[in-house]
Enzyme design. Structure first.
Site, PDB file in Angstrom:
ATOM      1  N   SER A  13      53.249  -9.879  21.978  1.00 40.08           N
ATOM      2  CA  SER A  13      52.431  -9.702  20.763  1.00 40.08           C
ATOM      3  C   SER A  13      51.080  -9.134  21.179  1.00 40.08           C
ATOM      4  CB  SER A  13      52.300 -11.019  19.995  1.00 40.08           C
ATOM      5  OG  SER A  13      51.681 -12.028  20.776  1.00 40.08           O
ATOM      6  N   ARG A  14      50.113  -9.979  21.434  1.00 40.61           N
ATOM      7  CA  ARG A  14      48.832  -9.547  21.969  1.00 40.61           C
ATOM      8  C   ARG A  14      48.402 -10.575  23.020  1.00 40.61           C
ATOM      9  NH1 ARG A  14      49.782  -5.243  20.268  1.00 40.61           N
ATOM     10  NH2 ARG A  14      48.630  -3.977  18.774  1.00 40.61           N
TER      11      ARG A  14
ATOM     12  N   GLU B 282      43.461  -6.449  28.957  1.00 39.29           N
ATOM     13  CA  GLU B 282      44.153  -5.246  29.449  1.00 39.29           C
ATOM     14  C   GLU B 282      43.144  -4.186  29.832  1.00 39.29           C
ATOM     15  OE1 GLU B 282      47.354  -3.954  26.878  1.00 39.29           O
ATOM     16  OE2 GLU B 282      48.019  -6.028  26.619  1.00 39.29           O
TER      17      GLU B 282
ATOM     18  N   ARG C 284      58.461  -9.147  11.162  1.00 37.59           N
ATOM     19  CA  ARG C 284      59.455  -8.104  11.462  1.00 37.59           C
ATOM     20  C   ARG C 284      60.009  -8.241  12.879  1.00 37.59           C
ATOM     21  NH1 ARG C 284      55.436  -4.670   8.265  1.00 37.59           N
ATOM     22  NH2 ARG C 284      54.120  -5.283  10.008  1.00 37.59           N
ATOM     23  N   ILE C 285      59.099  -8.247  13.876  1.00 35.60           N
ATOM     24  CA  ILE C 285      59.563  -8.225  15.268  1.00 35.60           C
ATOM     25  C   ILE C 285      60.142  -9.586  15.659  1.00 35.60           C
ATOM     26  CG2 ILE C 285      58.848  -7.887  17.663  1.00 35.60           C
ATOM     27  CD1 ILE C 285      56.637  -5.970  16.525  1.00 35.60           C
TER      28      ILE C 285
ATOM     29  N   ASP D 131      54.286  -8.838  28.359  1.00 37.44           N
ATOM     30  CA  ASP D 131      54.086  -7.404  28.118  1.00 37.44           C
ATOM     31  C   ASP D 131      52.613  -7.116  27.846  1.00 37.44           C
ATOM     32  OD1 ASP D 131      54.935  -4.666  27.433  1.00 37.44           O
ATOM     33  OD2 ASP D 131      54.445  -5.222  25.371  1.00 37.44           O
TER      34      ASP D 131
ATOM     35  N   HIS E  11      52.431  -3.379  28.785  1.00 38.77           N
ATOM     36  CA  HIS E  11      52.377  -3.127  27.339  1.00 38.77           C
ATOM     37  C   HIS E  11      53.301  -1.959  26.960  1.00 38.77           C
ATOM     38  CE1 HIS E  11      49.594  -3.666  23.607  1.00 38.77           C
ATOM     39  NE2 HIS E  11      50.836  -3.367  23.236  1.00 38.77           N
ATOM     40  N   ILE E  12      54.570  -2.139  27.270  1.00 42.64           N
ATOM     41  CA  ILE E  12      55.534  -1.050  27.014  1.00 42.64           C
ATOM     42  C   ILE E  12      56.559  -1.419  25.950  1.00 42.64           C
ATOM     43  CG2 ILE E  12      55.364   0.023  29.304  1.00 42.64           C
ATOM     44  CD1 ILE E  12      57.962  -1.556  30.039  1.00 42.64           C
ATOM     45  N   ALA E  13      56.312  -2.504  25.230  1.00 43.00           N
ATOM     46  CA  ALA E  13      57.365  -2.991  24.330  1.00 43.00           C
ATOM     47  C   ALA E  13      57.796  -1.950  23.293  1.00 43.00           C
ATOM     48  CB  ALA E  13      56.924  -4.283  23.653  1.00 43.00           C
ATOM     49  N   SER E  14      56.881  -1.111  22.857  1.00 43.46           N
ATOM     50  CA  SER E  14      57.278  -0.116  21.844  1.00 43.46           C
ATOM     51  C   SER E  14      57.654   1.222  22.471  1.00 43.46           C
ATOM     52  CB  SER E  14      56.134   0.092  20.844  1.00 43.46           C
ATOM     53  OG  SER E  14      55.038   0.699  21.493  1.00 43.46           O
TER      54      SER E  14
HETATM   55  N1  LIG Z   1      53.678  -5.399  22.758  1.00 45.04           N
HETATM   56  C1  LIG Z   1      53.802  -4.373  21.960  1.00 45.04           C
HETATM   57  O1  LIG Z   1      53.961  -3.247  22.384  1.00 45.04           O
HETATM   58  C2  LIG Z   1      53.770  -4.592  20.515  1.00 45.04           C
HETATM   59  C3  LIG Z   1      53.093  -5.647  19.975  1.00 45.04           C
HETATM   60  N2  LIG Z   1      53.050  -5.826  18.636  1.00 45.04           N
HETATM   61  C4  LIG Z   1      52.339  -6.981  18.096  1.00 45.04           C
HETATM   62  O2  LIG Z   1      53.250  -7.739  17.328  1.00 45.04           O
HETATM   63  C5  LIG Z   1      52.603  -8.159  16.148  1.00 45.04           C
HETATM   64  C6  LIG Z   1      53.599  -8.447  15.072  1.00 45.04           C
HETATM   65  O3  LIG Z   1      54.175  -7.264  14.590  1.00 45.04           O
HETATM   66  P1  LIG Z   1      55.149  -7.308  13.311  1.00 45.04           P
HETATM   67  O4  LIG Z   1      56.250  -8.259  13.539  1.00 45.04           O
HETATM   68  O5  LIG Z   1      55.479  -5.915  12.976  1.00 45.04           O
HETATM   69  O6  LIG Z   1      54.148  -7.896  12.246  1.00 45.04           O
HETATM   70  P2  LIG Z   1      54.473  -8.839  10.994  1.00 45.04           P
HETATM   71  O7  LIG Z   1      53.271  -8.820  10.177  1.00 45.04           O
HETATM   72  O8  LIG Z   1      55.767  -8.428  10.393  1.00 45.04           O
HETATM   73  O9  LIG Z   1      54.667 -10.275  11.655  1.00 45.04           O
HETATM   74  C7  LIG Z   1      53.613 -11.083  12.052  1.00 45.04           C
HETATM   75  C8  LIG Z   1      53.935 -12.478  11.616  1.00 45.04           C
HETATM   76  O10 LIG Z   1      52.942 -13.348  12.153  1.00 45.04           O
HETATM   77  C9  LIG Z   1      52.784 -14.380  11.205  1.00 45.04           C
HETATM   78  N3  LIG Z   1      51.573 -15.134  11.447  1.00 45.04           N
HETATM   79  C10 LIG Z   1      50.306 -14.821  11.113  1.00 45.04           C
HETATM   80  N4  LIG Z   1      49.477 -15.809  11.492  1.00 45.04           N
HETATM   81  C11 LIG Z   1      50.236 -16.758  12.076  1.00 45.04           C
HETATM   82  C12 LIG Z   1      49.958 -18.005  12.659  1.00 45.04           C
HETATM   83  N5  LIG Z   1      48.720 -18.496  12.725  1.00 45.04           N
HETATM   84  N6  LIG Z   1      50.987 -18.706  13.176  1.00 45.04           N
HETATM   85  C13 LIG Z   1      52.242 -18.234  13.114  1.00 45.04           C
HETATM   86  N7  LIG Z   1      52.571 -17.060  12.565  1.00 45.04           N
HETATM   87  C14 LIG Z   1      51.567 -16.327  12.057  1.00 45.04           C
HETATM   88  C15 LIG Z   1      52.777 -13.654   9.877  1.00 45.04           C
HETATM   89  O11 LIG Z   1      53.013 -14.522   8.807  1.00 45.04           O
HETATM   90  C16 LIG Z   1      53.897 -12.665  10.099  1.00 45.04           C
HETATM   91  O12 LIG Z   1      55.138 -13.154   9.652  1.00 45.04           O
HETATM   92  C17 LIG Z   1      51.647  -7.024  15.846  1.00 45.04           C
HETATM   93  O13 LIG Z   1      50.581  -7.455  15.039  1.00 45.04           O
HETATM   94  C18 LIG Z   1      51.204  -6.578  17.188  1.00 45.04           C
HETATM   95  O14 LIG Z   1      50.039  -7.247  17.552  1.00 45.04           O
HETATM   96  C19 LIG Z   1      53.684  -4.975  17.799  1.00 45.04           C
HETATM   97  C20 LIG Z   1      54.380  -3.918  18.282  1.00 45.04           C
HETATM   98  C21 LIG Z   1      54.472  -3.608  19.686  1.00 45.04           C
HETATM   99  O1  LIG Z   2      52.105  -1.214  17.672  1.00 42.17           O
HETATM  100  C1  LIG Z   2      51.520  -2.064  18.353  1.00 42.17           C
HETATM  101  O2  LIG Z   2      50.874  -2.994  17.852  1.00 42.17           O
HETATM  102  C2  LIG Z   2      51.606  -1.965  19.782  1.00 42.17           C
HETATM  103  O3  LIG Z   2      51.246  -2.843  20.501  1.00 42.17           O
HETATM  104  C3  LIG Z   2      52.162  -0.695  20.308  1.00 42.17           C
HETATM  105  O4  LIG Z   2      52.931  -0.886  21.402  1.00 42.17           O
END
Ligand SMILES: NC(=O)C1=CN([C@@H]2O[C@H](COP(=O)(O)OP(=O)(O)OC[C@H]3O[C@@H](n4cnc5c(N)ncnc54)[C@H](O)[C@@H]3O)[C@@H](O)[C@H]2O)C=CC1
Ligand SMILES: O=C(O)C(=O)CO
Length: 621
Positions: free
Chosen positions: A503-504, A533, A406-407, A528, A551-554
């Protein structure tokens, strides 16, 4: 060990009351357990009745007030510590600076200047367990502020009900403190030793004539033996909404907005919102919040939700947990499933917000915005120069995505459409929608006489790293992505590449990144998230070629309120026995500011394993 204490109801007669700290229980003298609402917070109280403060009232710092009705049952209503304080002060002649009721928003008022605890006539002693190990120093010298840890939150003031002295605090109280006023009979004195990790003193202007000591063992014996009605188990301050609710739901943090609370309340939840000042709660803290009865918890990505907490939640009767996050690498889903607990997350509401921050980091690093800002503020700007803060042009370059979910896909579209970059991506799955989108955009550009953008799906992450000028990481964190970016892979990237991570943290070996940034000043990183952390690895903060944000992306208002709403719905509708929403990516109906949400759990990651039913109707995308 139980200590004989009685709780004088004319306690806190001053401005020292904090409405967000909903504590204390009142059972009244004739209360029976069966007459209580499911989660009484009453500190058993046996106070002298007075016209304005009937028998059974007990003022601590907000929460419930119980008073014995003529039929001997207790009726409960919300009260505020202010109201009680005002009333108490009227009775005691003290003044109170607060008069308003308990209301949202929950911003704490300024710390009070002083607290007075008014002695009442001697009530008959009751056996009651204290909320904490407590120590009250002997006569006239000092009381003690007791710390369970470095962010402690409870003060216990004990005083002799027979003694006319009015203990008061001589200095302002930190706003993080809860105040409990108790009085003690001499028979409660105990010589048992106490061990407190730290403490600090405050003075009594006049003081009780004896000390009492209650050791930690009394607290554990209370925990194991006390009935729910007698239990006073909360050392962390909480704010309570809908005290009479039949499901007890904890939110380990206050969350933005109010709709999430309304949603929980609408299905009959009593909502307890932890107000602890510390940012990250420990497992001990959370276990304590869960207590011996809890139906559901909304937790945060900073918390470690594993076997220990899920078994505690299951023992307390819990069925539902939701992260207020889409990422749930902090959650042991298998452990939750073993205990029959559903695990919710919050996809779909933070996709664009997070992608936008990744785009912001990309621009900040490419165009050296933070360095240039520092330079201006330092008064170093002496005029335009051909070589001042030269950065990278994005247009026509290649953006690489690892994790095109998604992201990642949203970010790719922003960079391709906004900056006409070409795309290379790596994901375990093909992202056909993204590919189609870029193909269509390429055709559009061609029709305008412009060079079309292109896309390519890479077979390996290494291919992306070698070819791209900007690489943004958006995979989940799991064992396949831990340290996906390490020293060897950094070495394969272009010398002036840009690496973005929203991401993380552990997806990148941060120590290796620091070394790489040091050795390659042209290389830039926008981060981010961090491996440990809230800490950064040594050296990172000193590097001008890194842009770092906490960690403010959201962190947009709409998104954060939406995350709260989705997390609450995951818990509320699970407790209500509702099905799971059929498409966790299409959650708009839950985000409507006016209409009530659908009666479904928006996103439960272990719904299949738990055999939860999915709602049939497909929402529109
Ligand atoms: N910094 C922040 O504030 C935020 C961080 N995040 C992080 O972003 C991550 C992704 O969120 P979404 O896009 O919503 O999740 P999502 O599930 O839609 O996308 C994650 C993608 O990673 C792929 N993936 C899994 N293992 C992989 C690998 N070994 N190599 C390459 N791709 C791989 C999956 O197939 C999937 O398409 C979350 O799990 C979270 O950890 C999410 C929201 C805010
Ligand atoms: O939703 C997540 O995974 C986050 O990192 C929130 O910012």
């Amino acid at each position: 060990m139980n200590v004989t204490v009685a709780a004088p109801c004319r306690g806190l007669a001053s401005s020292a009351t904090r409405p967000w700290e909903s504590r204390g229980r009142c059972r009244g003298t004739r209360a029976t357990t069966s007459s209580l609402p499911p989660y009484p917070l009453a500190w058993p109280c046996k106070c002298a009745p007075s016209p304005s403060h009937p028998r059974g009232d007990y003022s601590v710092t907000g929460g419930l007030r119980g008073s014995a009705a003529p039929n001997g049952r207790l009726s409960y209503r919300r009260f505020t510590s202010e109201r009680c304080a005002a009333r108490s002060s009227k009775e005691s002649g003290a003044t109170s600076s607060h008069s308003s009721g308990l209301s949202r928003p929950l911003s704490p008022p300024s710390p009070p200047a002083a607290v007075a605890v008014t002695a009442t006539q001697s009530p008959p002693p009751l056996h009651v367990a204290p909320p904490l190990p407590l120590h009250v120093a002997p006569h006239g010298t000092s009381g003690r502020r007791l710390f369970r840890d470095n962010n402690s939150s409870v003060v216990v003031v004990a005083h002799n009900p027979v003694c006319a002295g009015v203990p008061s605090f001589s200095s302002p109280l930190p706003s993080s403190l809860s105040i409990f006023a108790i009085s003690s009979s001499p028979s409660s004195s105990s010589s048992s030793s106490s061990s407190f990790s730290s403490s600090s003193s405050f003075s009594f202007s006049s003081a009780p004539a004896w000390s009492i000591d209650i050791t930690a063992s009394s607290v554990s014996s209370r925990a194991s033996s006390a009935s729910a009605a007698n239990d006073i188990d909360m050392a962390l301050p909480v704010h309570v909404e809908n005290p009479q609710g039949k499901f007890r739901v904890i939110s380990t943090k206050p969350m933005p907005g109010t709709k999430w609370i309304e949603t929980l309340v609408s299905v009959g939840c009593r909502v307890e919102i932890c107000q602890a000042a510390k940012t990250i709660l420990t497992e001990d803290d959370i276990e304590e919040l869960i207590g011996n009865r809890c139906d559901g918890v909304i937790g945060q990505l900073t918390e470690n939700w594993g076997e220990r907490l899920f078994s505690a939640l299951a023992r307390a009767g819990g069925k539902a947990y939701s992260n207020m996050a889409v990422g749930y690498n902090n959650v042991d889903v298998e452990a939750a499933t073993r205990h029959g607990i559903s695990v919710g997350n919050t996809p779909g509401v933070l996709t664009e917000t997070t992608a936008e921050l990744a785009a912001a980091l990309t621009m900040a690093t490419a165009r050296r915005v933070v360095e240039a800002d520092d330079f201006m503020r330092a008064g170093k700007y002496e005029g335009w120069l051909p070589s001042l803060f030269v950065g990278n042009l994005l247009k026509g370059q290649t953006v690489g995505i690892i994790g095109a979910g998604r992201i990642g896909s949203a970010y790719a579209r922003m960079m391709v459409e906004g900056f006409k970059m070409n795309l290379i991506y790596y994901d375990l799955y093909q992202s056909t929608r993204l590919e189609r989108y870029i193909t269509a955009y390429g055709h559009f550009l061609e029709s305008q006489g412009e060079k079309p953008v292109t896309w390519k799906r890479a077979a390996t992450p290494d291919e992306v790293l070698k070819e791209a000028d900007v690489i943004s990481l958006h995979p989940v964190l799991d064992k396949t992505t831990y340290h996906l970016i390490n020293a060897q892979r950094l070495a394969t990237m272009k010398k002036a590449a840009i690496l973005i991570n929203a991401s993380r943290g552990p997806v990148v070996d941060e120590v290796a990144l620091v070394e790489h940034l040091k050795a390659n000043p042209q290389f830039r990183a926008g981060l981010d998230v961090f491996e440990d952390e809230p800490y950064m690895k040594p050296g990172l903060k000193d590097l001008p070629n890194a842009v770092v944000v906490p960690h403010i992306a959201s962190a947009s208002k709409w998104t954060r309120e939406g995350m709260a709403m989705l997390a609450a719905s995951n818990v509320a509708f699970r407790l209500k026995g509702c099905p799971v929403w059929s498409n966790p990516n299409a959650v708009d109906p839950f985000l409507d500011e006016v209409a009530p949400p659908p009666a479904a759990c928006p996103s439960i990651v272990n719904s299949k394993a738990l055999g939860m039913v999915t709602l049939e109707a497909q929402p529109k995308l």
